[in-house]
Each structure stands twice: as C-alpha cells, then as structure tokens.
Design a protein around this motif. Sequence first.
Motif, PDB file in Angstrom:
ATOM      1  N   ASP A 147      -5.845  -5.253   8.589  1.00  0.00           N
ATOM      2  CA  ASP A 147      -6.142  -4.141   8.290  1.00  0.00           C
ATOM      3  C   ASP A 147      -7.206  -3.063   8.983  1.00  0.00           C
ATOM      4  O   ASP A 147      -8.160  -3.807   9.187  1.00  0.00           O
ATOM      5  N   GLN A 156     -10.059  -5.944   9.877  1.00  0.00           N
ATOM      6  CA  GLN A 156      -9.932  -7.362   9.343  1.00  0.00           C
ATOM      7  C   GLN A 156      -9.824  -8.351  10.533  1.00  0.00           C
ATOM      8  O   GLN A 156      -8.903  -8.219  11.252  1.00  0.00           O
ATOM      9  N   TRP A 205       3.296  -8.521   6.079  1.00  0.00           N
ATOM     10  CA  TRP A 205       2.816  -9.768   5.903  1.00  0.00           C
ATOM     11  C   TRP A 205       4.160 -10.822   5.782  1.00  0.00           C
ATOM     12  O   TRP A 205       3.857 -11.847   5.982  1.00  0.00           O
ATOM     13  N   ARG A 248      -9.848  -5.598  -5.292  1.00  0.00           N
ATOM     14  CA  ARG A 248     -10.497  -5.204  -3.782  1.00  0.00           C
ATOM     15  C   ARG A 248      -9.998  -4.095  -3.048  1.00  0.00           C
ATOM     16  O   ARG A 248      -9.346  -3.248  -3.601  1.00  0.00           O
ATOM     17  N   ASP A 249     -10.503  -4.007  -1.834  1.00  0.00           N
ATOM     18  CA  ASP A 249     -10.252  -2.772  -0.950  1.00  0.00           C
ATOM     19  C   ASP A 249     -11.046  -1.380  -1.164  1.00  0.00           C
ATOM     20  O   ASP A 249     -10.353  -0.365  -1.565  1.00  0.00           O
ATOM     21  N   TRP A 300      -4.436 -15.700  10.062  1.00  0.00           N
ATOM     22  CA  TRP A 300      -5.384 -15.246   9.227  1.00  0.00           C
ATOM     23  C   TRP A 300      -6.409 -16.575   8.934  1.00  0.00           C
ATOM     24  O   TRP A 300      -6.069 -17.332   8.925  1.00  0.00           O
ATOM     25  N   GLU A 344      -2.751  -2.863  -2.855  1.00  0.00           N
ATOM     26  CA  GLU A 344      -3.709  -3.157  -1.836  1.00  0.00           C
ATOM     27  C   GLU A 344      -4.327  -1.952  -1.231  1.00  0.00           C
ATOM     28  O   GLU A 344      -3.580  -1.138  -1.168  1.00  0.00           O
TER      29      GLU A 344
HETATM   30  C1  FRU Z   1      -4.097  -6.336   3.208  1.00  0.00           C
HETATM   31  C2  FRU Z   1      -5.177  -7.420   2.719  1.00  0.00           C
HETATM   32  C3  FRU Z   1      -6.239  -6.869   1.786  1.00  0.00           C
HETATM   33  C4  FRU Z   1      -7.428  -7.634   1.941  1.00  0.00           C
HETATM   34  C5  FRU Z   1      -7.191  -8.018   3.317  1.00  0.00           C
HETATM   35  C6  FRU Z   1      -7.556  -9.523   3.801  1.00  0.00           C
HETATM   36  O1  FRU Z   1      -3.424  -6.525   4.351  1.00  0.00           O
HETATM   37  O2  FRU Z   1      -4.340  -8.189   1.859  1.00  0.00           O
HETATM   38  O3  FRU Z   1      -6.013  -6.311   0.354  1.00  0.00           O
HETATM   39  O4  FRU Z   1      -8.456  -7.055   1.573  1.00  0.00           O
HETATM   40  O5  FRU Z   1      -5.743  -7.989   3.671  1.00  0.00           O
HETATM   41  O6  FRU Z   1      -7.614  -9.771   5.057  1.00  0.00           O
END
Ligand code: FRU
Length: 540
Positions: free
Chosen positions: A61, A77, A339, A192-193, A85, A244
């Motif tokens: 992100d 990210q 994803w 989150r986020d 990841w 998200e």
């Molecule tokens: C979205 C996500 C967010 C999270 C991040 C983790 O792609 O899953 O919700 O903060 O990526 O990398």
Amino acid sequence: MYQRNILFFVSILFLMLSCQEKMEDKSSNKTDLEAQRSDNYYNEPHRPQYHFSPPANWMNDPNGMVYYDGEYHLFYQYYPDSTVWGPMHWGHAISTDLVHWENLPIALYPDSLGYIFSGSAVIDWNNTSGFGKEGQPPMITIFTHHLIEGERAGTKDFQYQSIAYSLDKGRTWTKYKHNPVIPNTNKIKDFRDPKVIWDQPSNQWLMVFAAADQVMFWGSPDLKDWKHLSSWGKDIGAHGGVWECPDIFPMKVKGTDEVKYVLLQSINPGAPNGGSGTQYFVGDFNGKEFTLDPNFKKSLTKEDGIWLDYGRDNYAGVTWSDIPKDDGRRLFMGWMSNWDYAQVVPSEKWRSAMTLPRSLELVKKGLNYRLLSKPVAELEKNRQSTMGVSPTTVKDKYALPMANGLNPTQCELEFSVSLATSTADEFGLTLLNEKGEMYRFGYRKSSKQFFCKRATTKGNLFSPKFAHDQEMALRKDKDPIIEFRIFIDRSSIEVFTDDGEVVLTEIFFPSEPFTEIELFSNGGEAVFTNFKAYGVEKIW
Ligand code: FRU
C-alpha cells in the motif's frame, strides 16, 4: 590447542568478512547512485518505466501521502529484505512534479510495539500536538502498529494506532513516547489503517480506520487524545472480505458549491472481479457520524458496491493530504496489484508498482453522485512527440504501425469510438507478442459492457487466479461516443473511459515483451476517431 587456533583463525576470518561486508554496504550506496545514471537502472524485465516502483524488494500500500514545502511525499508498505511480504517498514520517496520520484531512506522501522502497517500523514500547521519547534509545523504520521508476537499467540488486540513526527521534511522520525494513541481495548482483530484529516466544520482532527467489517470515526484536538465518535458500514456496500485502508474527505460537487463527503473503502477479497478492490460511498459527515446520501444508497442496492476501478490491480489507494488550496485537487494513488497473486508475480528484484497519480472529481449525474478518476495533468509533460497513426475504420483487426517509433510497451493512447457509426458488436485493443500471448480490452455493444481478457500464457502461469476473461463493468454513460485514454507501461495498463467514471487498472507479465498493438472489431466495423499515440519518457 589446535582447536583453539582454529577457533582463532575462524574468528579473524569472520571479522574480516564482516568488515568487507560493511565496506561493500557503503560502496553499494555509491553503486546505487552510479547505477541510477546507467541504462540498467530500473530496467529489469517487466519493470515499469514511468510508474513508481521501489528500488528493490517488496512494496504494498501507499502510505502517508502528504504535500509539504514543494514536495509530494509517498511512503509505502515496504519489506526491505525480500520480494515477498514481511515485517513492515515505511519506504519513502518524494516528487516535486508527481512524475519523477526520488527514493529516500526508509522512514519508519518496526519497533517493540510491532510492524508499521498502513496509515497516513498530515502537517500540523497550528502545532496542536506540540511537537513543532520554533514556528516549524511538524509532519505527523498516523499508522497501525501490528504486534506479530500477539498475532502468533492468538490474541486479538495486536493492532493499535500510533503516531510519529518529523521536523525535517519527513527525513527523520521520532515515534511518540506514549504510543499507542488508540489502544485496541475491545480486542478487534482487524483494527487498522488510520487516515486522518483536519475536519474544518467540526474543528477537530478526524480519523477513520477499518475495524473488521466497518469503519470507525475518532476525533481529537491534538492527534494524541482520541475519542470514538461513531462506527459505520456494517451492512452497507460490498462485504465479501475484510475492510481495509479507508479514506474520507470533503469534496465540492463539480460546478457547484455543494460539499459532500467521499469515503473510499478497500476490501479484500470481495472486489467485483476477484480479490482486492476499492469501493466508495458519498454522503455527509456532521462532526460525529457519516450518513449515506439516499440516492447513492438506492444505487447500491442495484450494484452491491460502486467501484473506483473495475480492473484487478488498484488496491488500498488513498489521497494526498495538505494539497495547497490554490491547487485544490484531490490526488489519489493506489497499489497496482492484488493480494490474490501479488507475492508470486514474476518480477525478480522488486515487487509491485503504484498506479499513476490521479485527480478525483465528484460530479452529480441526474440524482446521483459519482466519483471520476483522471490521470493528473502533469503526466502530459512526460509525453514524447505524437506518433503519426491515424486509423479510422477497423474491420476485424488493424495493427498500429510501429514504424512511427511507437513503443507498444511504453505509450499513451487516446481515441474515441462512435457507437452510432460503428456496426461492430465488439471493439477495442489487443497487446500481442510473437508467442501469441495477449492482453485485450474492449467494449461489447450488445451487453453494454466493457470487458477484458488476461489470457493464460507461459508468462502468467504463476497463479491460477491471475488469468481471466471477464465482463468488467456496465457502461455508465449514455453518450454515443466512447472516449478512451490508455496508459501502457511494460507490465500494466490503465484505461480511463466515460470521463473517468469507468476505470480499469491491470498488470500482465508476458514471457516476452508485447511487440504489437492491434485495434480489433468483431461482428462489423468500428470507427476509431481522434486517434493519438504518444511515447512516454522513462522517469528513472
Ligand atoms: C492492505 C493491508 C493493510 C495493512 C497492510 C499490511 O493491503 O493488508 O490493511 O495495513 O496491508 O502490509
């Protein structure tokens, strides 16, 4: 004794090796700079030439997008140790023109509270936080801490919101010593986020973040003390997966003085074409609660989600904070992946790119509000000269002449097709290589739908979820002329139609680069007009 000698030599050898490693580390910075000037820089197979992608390794992100003192900041990210990841950091890049990007050192590292997940950034102009010094407003990031040990231990409160500040234009960061600023008291697993804006009408900082199947709104006077205002969205819109990366912002309806609040809401899985996608809602915010516009609500019952992009590869996108008033745009960028397959796409040194920056506009069509996405005007400065291609009537297929210097993997195309004069049922364009691998995008008159085909090829056997052949979106506009604006950059296509109401962003990985662009028509002739093709400069 003999053993001790061996041990001694082994330790010396180890020391020498680690010194050498350190020296190489240093000189690799130098090599990076040199490489930046060489032709090989950002030139691996599939590497986008005019999109942002990280110098190496994993990115997802976009985060903390904020404008300050002539610089557009893009944090993201980032896992610097692998192409998949892992423990999340915030990578960092800046741009002065939204076209060229300069990579900067990592901004935020994981710490004892956890990995640094997605979030946002603001400029605290009035120093409400008290982090500013000598009249200099702090740049503040608001992000989720994700405590991996907590997740592994099966607890539910391993995500919470934290802040950090910078007094040197985002170059170095200090985390707030009383983090987290919003603990996960109710133990919500997906929590989150955070996206923060200054909400002028209610005179407070407003935070929106995703809490499982809804969003939460929190308010604060100083970015440190937060109060829960409301929660929204449980039974509204698409819910095929976890919510998200929300964003909320007020927007003037184009051509009027009416202001509405737009809520962007990414969801994974559950997008209309599978996996990750971003829906949006239009309504009002009264300082406490978000209410959906009644007509927007009605259109939702018909469509189960109104989407910002109908392609498979625009996710977790949010908008820039603090764009100067005299500019006034609402600028957006998303992660150009999904994803469903992001971690296995066949790029080797780096993984993932961002979409082109887009400017969002809110319009009212009849009774309904719709969000349009348009490539930012700055991108026009990056065009090379216009190529002399002028196809008109296409029957079956027409290969664009590459003799004019048109590069099928690095170009921008503009054209219109008149439905009134075209007899074809289907028309559009196909990207092809000599191996017969292809990507196709088009429109089908009989079903009034755009469609695309990302065929199974040797190049994309890496995931069964990647190849597809699908109806994409119902055409929204009634105009008998469809205008297309298309950006192709090695492994991606971005198609803007219906003035930006229908957008498709997709990636592809042919085993050899596409060498041809073919216009096609099925079941009759298609009349292409106002055709323009531009080369686009490499930005790296
Ligand atoms: C979205 C996500 C967010 C999270 C991040 C983790 O792609 O899953 O919700 O903060 O990526 O990398």
